[in-house]
Write an enzyme that holds these catalytic residues in place. Structure first.
Site, PDB file in Angstrom:
ATOM      1  CB  CYS A   1      -0.886  -0.041   1.248  1.00 19.99           C
ATOM      2  SG  CYS A   1      -1.877   1.438   1.534  1.00 19.99           S
ATOM      3  CG  HIS A   2       0.397   4.628  -2.628  1.00 20.86           C
ATOM      4  ND1 HIS A   2      -0.370   3.750  -3.350  1.00 20.86           N
ATOM      5  CD2 HIS A   2       1.207   5.253  -3.514  1.00 20.86           C
ATOM      6  CE1 HIS A   2      -0.056   3.856  -4.621  1.00 20.86           C
ATOM      7  NE2 HIS A   2       0.893   4.749  -4.749  1.00 20.86           N
ATOM      8  CB  THR A   3       0.034   3.601   4.255  1.00 22.21           C
ATOM      9  OG1 THR A   3      -1.155   4.211   3.742  1.00 22.21           O
ATOM     10  CG2 THR A   3       0.303   4.139   5.645  1.00 22.21           C
TER      11      THR A   3
ATOM     12  CG  HIS B   1      -0.747  -1.642   6.173  1.00 20.58           C
ATOM     13  ND1 HIS B   1       0.260  -1.080   5.427  1.00 20.58           N
ATOM     14  CD2 HIS B   1      -1.894  -1.105   5.707  1.00 20.58           C
ATOM     15  CE1 HIS B   1      -0.250  -0.239   4.560  1.00 20.58           C
ATOM     16  NE2 HIS B   1      -1.572  -0.239   4.692  1.00 20.58           N
ATOM     17  CD  GLU B   2      -3.619  -3.912   0.733  1.00 23.70           C
ATOM     18  OE1 GLU B   2      -4.378  -2.936   0.694  1.00 23.70           O
ATOM     19  OE2 GLU B   2      -2.838  -4.171  -0.196  1.00 23.70           O
TER      20      GLU B   2
ATOM     21  CB  CYS C   1     -10.240  -4.359  22.269  1.00 25.30           C
ATOM     22  SG  CYS C   1     -10.992  -2.875  22.983  1.00 25.30           S
TER      23      CYS C   1
ATOM     24  CB  CYS D   1     -11.212   0.467  24.281  1.00 21.53           C
ATOM     25  SG  CYS D   1     -11.538   0.799  22.539  1.00 21.53           S
TER      26      CYS D   1
ATOM     27  CB  CYS E   1     -14.491  -1.053  20.926  1.00 25.93           C
ATOM     28  SG  CYS E   1     -13.039  -1.454  19.923  1.00 25.93           S
TER      29      CYS E   1
ATOM     30  CB  CYS F   1      -9.726  -0.468  18.590  1.00 27.60           C
ATOM     31  SG  CYS F   1      -9.299  -1.444  20.047  1.00 27.60           S
TER      32      CYS F   1
ATOM     33  NE  ARG G   1      -2.922   4.733  16.135  1.00 27.98           N
ATOM     34  CZ  ARG G   1      -1.657   5.098  15.916  1.00 27.98           C
ATOM     35  NH1 ARG G   1      -0.683   4.577  16.650  1.00 27.98           N
ATOM     36  NH2 ARG G   1      -1.364   5.976  14.978  1.00 27.98           N
TER      37      ARG G   1
ATOM     38  CB  CYS H   1      -5.094  -1.734   3.613  1.00 27.99           C
ATOM     39  SG  CYS H   1      -4.979   0.073   3.739  1.00 27.99           S
TER      40      CYS H   1
ATOM     41  NE  ARG I   1      -3.269  -2.047  -2.286  1.00 23.93           N
ATOM     42  CZ  ARG I   1      -3.263  -0.738  -2.015  1.00 23.93           C
ATOM     43  NH1 ARG I   1      -2.807   0.139  -2.894  1.00 23.93           N
ATOM     44  NH2 ARG I   1      -3.703  -0.290  -0.846  1.00 23.93           N
TER      45      ARG I   1
HETATM   46  P1  NAD Z   1      -2.775   5.435  -5.623  1.00 27.23           P
HETATM   47  O1  NAD Z   1      -1.472   6.119  -5.838  1.00 27.23           O
HETATM   48  O2  NAD Z   1      -3.002   4.096  -6.203  1.00 27.23           O
HETATM   49  O3  NAD Z   1      -3.920   6.386  -6.152  1.00 27.23           O
HETATM   50  C1  NAD Z   1      -3.838   7.772  -6.062  1.00 27.23           C
HETATM   51  C2  NAD Z   1      -4.461   8.332  -7.323  1.00 27.23           C
HETATM   52  O4  NAD Z   1      -4.505   9.750  -7.155  1.00 27.23           O
HETATM   53  C3  NAD Z   1      -3.657   8.064  -8.588  1.00 27.23           C
HETATM   54  O5  NAD Z   1      -4.504   7.524  -9.583  1.00 27.23           O
HETATM   55  C4  NAD Z   1      -3.138   9.437  -8.999  1.00 27.23           C
HETATM   56  O6  NAD Z   1      -3.026   9.594 -10.390  1.00 27.23           O
HETATM   57  C5  NAD Z   1      -4.199  10.334  -8.385  1.00 27.23           C
HETATM   58  N1  NAD Z   1      -3.758  11.718  -8.137  1.00 27.23           N
HETATM   59  C6  NAD Z   1      -2.544  12.133  -7.730  1.00 27.23           C
HETATM   60  N2  NAD Z   1      -2.540  13.479  -7.617  1.00 27.23           N
HETATM   61  C7  NAD Z   1      -3.788  13.894  -7.940  1.00 27.23           C
HETATM   62  C8  NAD Z   1      -4.405  15.158  -8.021  1.00 27.23           C
HETATM   63  N3  NAD Z   1      -3.734  16.287  -7.747  1.00 27.23           N
HETATM   64  N4  NAD Z   1      -5.706  15.220  -8.396  1.00 27.23           N
HETATM   65  C9  NAD Z   1      -6.392  14.088  -8.699  1.00 27.23           C
HETATM   66  N5  NAD Z   1      -5.849  12.859  -8.656  1.00 27.23           N
HETATM   67  C10 NAD Z   1      -4.558  12.767  -8.271  1.00 27.23           C
HETATM   68  O7  NAD Z   1      -3.018   5.383  -4.038  1.00 27.23           O
HETATM   69  P2  NAD Z   1      -4.039   4.502  -3.174  1.00 27.23           P
HETATM   70  O8  NAD Z   1      -3.430   3.198  -2.806  1.00 27.23           O
HETATM   71  O9  NAD Z   1      -5.373   4.524  -3.812  1.00 27.23           O
HETATM   72  O10 NAD Z   1      -4.051   5.367  -1.811  1.00 27.23           O
HETATM   73  C11 NAD Z   1      -4.524   6.688  -1.830  1.00 27.23           C
HETATM   74  C12 NAD Z   1      -4.200   7.395  -0.521  1.00 27.23           C
HETATM   75  O11 NAD Z   1      -4.941   6.783   0.544  1.00 27.23           O
HETATM   76  C13 NAD Z   1      -2.737   7.318  -0.082  1.00 27.23           C
HETATM   77  O12 NAD Z   1      -2.402   8.573   0.491  1.00 27.23           O
HETATM   78  C14 NAD Z   1      -2.729   6.241   0.991  1.00 27.23           C
HETATM   79  O13 NAD Z   1      -1.655   6.385   1.876  1.00 27.23           O
HETATM   80  C15 NAD Z   1      -4.079   6.517   1.630  1.00 27.23           C
HETATM   81  N6  NAD Z   1      -4.696   5.423   2.380  1.00 27.23           N
HETATM   82  C16 NAD Z   1      -5.398   5.772   3.487  1.00 27.23           C
HETATM   83  C17 NAD Z   1      -6.073   4.808   4.201  1.00 27.23           C
HETATM   84  C18 NAD Z   1      -6.880   5.172   5.398  1.00 27.23           C
HETATM   85  O14 NAD Z   1      -7.286   4.279   6.145  1.00 27.23           O
HETATM   86  N7  NAD Z   1      -7.160   6.444   5.637  1.00 27.23           N
HETATM   87  C19 NAD Z   1      -6.009   3.468   3.793  1.00 27.23           C
HETATM   88  C20 NAD Z   1      -5.299   3.158   2.623  1.00 27.23           C
HETATM   89  C21 NAD Z   1      -4.634   4.150   1.928  1.00 27.23           C
HETATM   90  N1  AHE Z   2       1.402   7.425  11.132  1.00 33.58           N
HETATM   91  C1  AHE Z   2       0.823   8.458  10.301  1.00 33.58           C
HETATM   92  C2  AHE Z   2      -0.647   8.228  10.096  1.00 33.58           C
HETATM   93  C3  AHE Z   2      -0.892   7.216   9.052  1.00 33.58           C
HETATM   94  C4  AHE Z   2      -2.377   6.950   8.977  1.00 33.58           C
HETATM   95  O1  AHE Z   2      -3.206   7.861   9.041  1.00 33.58           O
HETATM   96  N2  AHE Z   2      -2.710   5.696   8.860  1.00 33.58           N
HETATM   97  C5  AHE Z   2      -4.084   5.295   8.707  1.00 33.58           C
HETATM   98  C6  AHE Z   2      -4.112   4.045   7.939  1.00 33.58           C
HETATM   99  S1  AHE Z   2      -3.408   4.211   6.335  1.00 33.58           S
HETATM  100  C7  AHE Z   2      -3.510   2.661   5.744  1.00 33.58           C
HETATM  101  O2  AHE Z   2      -2.937   2.595   4.532  1.00 33.58           O
HETATM  102  C8  AHE Z   2      -4.720   5.020  10.069  1.00 33.58           C
HETATM  103  O3  AHE Z   2      -5.117   3.933  10.399  1.00 33.58           O
HETATM  104  N3  AHE Z   2      -4.857   6.064  10.816  1.00 33.58           N
HETATM  105  C9  AHE Z   2      -5.434   5.980  12.132  1.00 33.58           C
HETATM  106  C10 AHE Z   2      -4.401   5.657  13.163  1.00 33.58           C
HETATM  107  O4  AHE Z   2      -4.778   5.494  14.336  1.00 33.58           O
HETATM  108  O5  AHE Z   2      -3.215   5.558  12.820  1.00 33.58           O
HETATM  109  C11 AHE Z   2       1.012   9.824  10.903  1.00 33.58           C
HETATM  110  O6  AHE Z   2       0.801  10.787  10.164  1.00 33.58           O
HETATM  111  O7  AHE Z   2       1.387   9.894  12.092  1.00 33.58           O
HETATM  112 ZN    ZN Z   3      -2.848   0.770   3.482  1.00 32.48          ZN
END
Ligand code: NAD
Ligand code: AHE
Ligand code: ZN
Length: 384
Positions: A53-55, A75-76, A105, A108, A111, A119, A123, A182, A378
């Site tokens: 994942c990008h994360t 994480h996936e 859990c 908490c 939850c 949760c 954390r 994820c 992916r």
């Molecule tokens: P990805 O790189 O596969 O997709 C991102 C897309 O955004 C790409 O298609 C790219 O072309 C597009 N993009 C980039 N800049 C742009 C812009 N200015 N305007 C419009 N589109 C634009 O990434 P992904 O795996 O889909 O993940 C996306 C984001 O979500 C990442 O930041 C990742 O870390 C985050 N993420 C968060 C969670 C969460 O739980 N919050 C979970 C998974 C991933």
């Molecule tokens: N450690 C980063 C935060 C990263 C983040 O926000 N992670 C998400 C999942 S991304 C999955 O690809 C998340 O779960 N956030 C809630 C949490 O409790 O971490 C930072 O910026 O400190």
């Molecule tokens: Zn992820």
């Protein structure tokens, strides 16, 4: 179907292979690792497949304020329970499981609130890269390694807290179930659980990678009206339409107006729901400002680097737009993931379609390279 390895002694540290991140910004190193047995309340998993994942790349880059090294990222992941520690009753040896970076859990304050999937139980230690008792189960080159997101799936064996794992039916192959750990769940949950997109509502999804495409499938599931995919990569239009987008906009090709102005025109005043799936704070602003006055909601999903902040005129919120966000889509993993697996098995949730690339663990750095290319949704890593 692969059977769980029975030859491993639960009481031993045993060697296997992992992709270790020794320092920020360097490639992962494929090498031997020792994985200690699970202690009380812990589960050791033989990881069969993991997504990248990008994360993972974000933390490896050094831009994650919580990032610390050396660490086993990932994480996936999905695999089989190899052994369990004292007191573990929620999973059994041989169960097929998905690792959960958002644990559950059920005890908490979070939850029990009924308001969030976050949760609180582990954390703090999870963020420090250690197990709930403050120690690590990983060793390599004579040194302890840190855990990551409570999951560390880039190791053939990993140890997680029992609240960080969910058993799923073996009917779903692990190269598919891992993706429910994820990206797919995050996007789908953001639309269906967090935003609760309503029938006929207008939706814009900024960034249609893995997460954004799954937001699209959530919007389709909830029968949204206009479903507008926004991406700077024209190659994503075909992907977006395949996942149910009714419109595609490349914001770099608009002349004389902003993307938010364009979306407001397209939707007679603004979108009911927008989603940031890019991690770009400028995009997050545009997504908020593209919302309809009075009720539009913008959901931040993307993860932005340390030091980045979001901004807009407070007037945007005074006039009724709502800015919120979610992790793991708002999905409670132990309670809700088996239902998503059923949806997949019933043909109601796309998963196979997200897999564009595959690599063995020994070539995981190629998976990171491919993830940065525009045609990768992916990459699934085979851990065996
Ligand atoms: P990805 O790189 O596969 O997709 C991102 C897309 O955004 C790409 O298609 C790219 O072309 C597009 N993009 C980039 N800049 C742009 C812009 N200015 N305007 C419009 N589109 C634009 O990434 P992904 O795996 O889909 O993940 C996306 C984001 O979500 C990442 O930041 C990742 O870390 C985050 N993420 C968060 C969670 C969460 O739980 N919050 C979970 C998974 C991933
Ligand atoms: N450690 C980063 C935060 C990263 C983040 O926000 N992670 C998400 C999942 S991304 C999955 O690809 C998340 O779960 N956030 C809630 C949490 O409790 O971490 C930072 O910026 O400190
Ligand atoms: Zn992820």
């Amino acid at each position: 179907m692969t059977q769980p390895r029975r030859d491993l002694n639960q009481c031993t540290n045993f060697p296997n292979q992992a992709a270790i991140a020794w320092e920020a910004g360097a490639p992962l190193s494929y090498e031997d690792i020792e994985v200690a047995p699970p202690r009380a309340g812990e589960v050791r998993i033989q990881v069969h497949h993991t997504g990248v994942c990008h994360t993972d790349a974000y933390t490896l880059s050094g831009k994650d304020p919580e990032g610390a090294f050396p660490v086993v990222l990932g994480h996936e992941g999905a695999g089989i329970v190899e052994s369990v520690g004292e007191g573990v009753t929620s999973v059994n040896v041989g169960d097929y499981v998905v690792a959960l970076y958002t644990p559950e859990c059920r005890e908490c304050k979070f939850c029990k609130s009924g308001k969030t999937n976050l949760c609180g139980k582990i954390r703090a230690t999870q963020g420090k890269g250690v197990m709930p008792d403050g120690t690590s189960r990983f060793r390599a080159r004579g040194k302890d390694l840190l855990h990551f997101m409570g999951t560390s799936t880039f190791s053939q064996y990993t140890v997680v807290a029992d609240i960080s794992v969910v058993a799923v039916t073996p009917k779903i192959p692990t190269d598919r179930s891992c993706l429910l750990g994820c990206g797919i769940t995050t996007g789908y949950g953001a639309a269906v659980v967090t935003a609760k997109v309503e029938e006929g509502s207008n939706v814009a999804v900024f960034g249609v990678g893995c997460v954004g495409l799954s937001v699209l499938q959530g919007a389709v599931k909830n029968k949204a009206g206009k479903i507008i995919a926004v991406d700077v990569n024209d190659g994503k239009e075909a992907w977006a339409r395949k996942f149910g987008a009714t419109h595609f906009v490349n914001p770099t090709k608009l002349s004389g107006k902003t993307i938010q102005e364009h979306l407001i025109e397209m939707t007679d005043g603004g979108c009911d729901y927008t989603f940031d799936c890019t991690g770009n704070v400028g995009v997050m602003r545009a997504a908020l400002e593209a919302c309809h006055k009075g009720w539009g909601e913008s959901i931040v999903i993307g993860v932005a680097a340390a030091g980045q902040e979001i901004a807009t005129r407070p007037f945007q919120l005074v006039t009724g737009r709502v800015w919120k966000g979610c992790a793991f889509g708002g999905i409670k993993g132990r309670t809700q993931l088996p239902g998503l697996v059923d949806d997949y098995l019933n043909g109601e949730l796309k998963v196979d379609e997200f897999i564009t690339h595959r690599q063995p663990l020994s070539a995981i750095n190629s998976a990171f390279d491919q993830m940065k290319e525009g045609d990768c949704v992916r990459c699934v890593v085979d851990m065996k």
